[in-house]
Design a protein around this motif. Structure first.
Motif, mmCIF file in Angstrom:
data_model
loop_
_atom_site.group_PDB
_atom_site.id
_atom_site.type_symbol
_atom_site.label_atom_id
_atom_site.label_comp_id
_atom_site.label_asym_id
_atom_site.label_seq_id
_atom_site.Cartn_x
_atom_site.Cartn_y
_atom_site.Cartn_z
ATOM 1 N N ASN A 27 0.825 -1.207 0.000
ATOM 2 C CA ASN A 27 0.000 0.000 0.000
ATOM 3 C C ASN A 27 0.858 1.255 0.000
ATOM 4 O O ASN A 27 0.527 2.239 -0.662
ATOM 5 C CB ASN A 27 -0.942 0.007 1.207
ATOM 6 N N ILE A 28 1.965 1.222 0.733
ATOM 7 C CA ILE A 28 2.876 2.370 0.758
ATOM 8 C C ILE A 28 3.482 2.592 -0.629
ATOM 9 O O ILE A 28 3.545 3.716 -1.122
ATOM 10 C CB ILE A 28 3.974 2.171 1.817
ATOM 11 N N LEU A 29 3.922 1.516 -1.257
ATOM 12 C CA LEU A 29 4.488 1.625 -2.609
ATOM 13 C C LEU A 29 3.448 2.107 -3.610
ATOM 14 O O LEU A 29 3.750 2.921 -4.490
ATOM 15 C CB LEU A 29 5.070 0.288 -3.050
ATOM 16 N N ARG A 33 3.575 5.418 -5.981
ATOM 17 C CA ARG A 33 3.457 5.342 -7.447
ATOM 18 C C ARG A 33 2.377 6.261 -7.997
ATOM 19 O O ARG A 33 2.409 6.609 -9.174
ATOM 20 C CB ARG A 33 3.146 3.910 -7.858
ATOM 21 N N THR A 34 1.398 6.621 -7.176
ATOM 22 C CA THR A 34 0.304 7.465 -7.666
ATOM 23 C C THR A 34 0.688 8.932 -7.721
ATOM 24 O O THR A 34 -0.112 9.756 -8.117
ATOM 25 C CB THR A 34 -0.946 7.317 -6.772
ATOM 26 N N GLY A 35 1.904 9.232 -7.285
ATOM 27 C CA GLY A 35 2.335 10.627 -7.324
ATOM 28 C C GLY A 35 1.974 11.385 -6.062
ATOM 29 O O GLY A 35 1.948 12.610 -6.065
ATOM 30 N N ASP A 37 2.363 13.164 -2.498
ATOM 31 C CA ASP A 37 3.507 13.935 -2.021
ATOM 32 C C ASP A 37 4.218 13.180 -0.888
ATOM 33 O O ASP A 37 3.730 12.181 -0.361
ATOM 34 C CB ASP A 37 3.094 15.335 -1.580
ATOM 35 N N ARG A 38 5.391 13.651 -0.546
ATOM 36 C CA ARG A 38 6.226 12.967 0.446
ATOM 37 C C ARG A 38 5.538 12.856 1.795
ATOM 38 O O ARG A 38 5.735 11.896 2.525
ATOM 39 C CB ARG A 38 7.549 13.711 0.603
ATOM 40 N N HIS A 39 4.719 13.846 2.132
ATOM 41 C CA HIS A 39 4.015 13.824 3.414
ATOM 42 C C HIS A 39 3.037 12.653 3.474
ATOM 43 O O HIS A 39 2.966 11.956 4.491
ATOM 44 C CB HIS A 39 3.282 15.148 3.639
ATOM 45 N N GLN A 40 2.298 12.429 2.415
ATOM 46 C CA GLN A 40 1.333 11.325 2.391
ATOM 47 C C GLN A 40 2.035 9.971 2.474
ATOM 48 O O GLN A 40 1.591 9.076 3.188
ATOM 49 C CB GLN A 40 0.467 11.394 1.135
ATOM 50 N N VAL A 41 3.113 9.821 1.726
ATOM 51 C CA VAL A 41 3.866 8.573 1.749
ATOM 52 C C VAL A 41 4.496 8.374 3.126
ATOM 53 O O VAL A 41 4.457 7.275 3.698
ATOM 54 C CB VAL A 41 4.936 8.542 0.645
ATOM 55 N N GLY A 42 5.040 9.426 3.688
ATOM 56 C CA GLY A 42 5.634 9.348 5.020
ATOM 57 C C GLY A 42 4.605 9.001 6.082
ATOM 58 O O GLY A 42 4.883 8.235 7.004
#
Length: 61
Positions: A27-29, A33-35, A37-42
């Protein structure tokens, strides 16, 4: 599968916890991949690591 594992007692719950730990990095990956931002991925990574730390399974923790 979810309900069957929950109904199987502590062994089933352990398997379900391990399965969730295996799936969450996907889910993190996917979020990365959906673009997003770094905050959402973090934030997704933080949620995953917190969930693992709170688990009762040493291999997941």
């Amino acid at each position: 599968m979810w309900n069957a594992l929950l109904g199987a007692g502590s062994i089933g719950q352990t398997l379900l916890t391990a399965w969730i730990a295996k799936e969450n990095p996907r889910n993190i990956l996917a979020c990365a991949r959906t673009g997003a931002d770094r905050h959402q991925v973090g934030h997704a990574r933080w949620k995953f690591l917190t969930w693992c730390a709170d688990s009762d399974i040493p291999e997941v923790r």
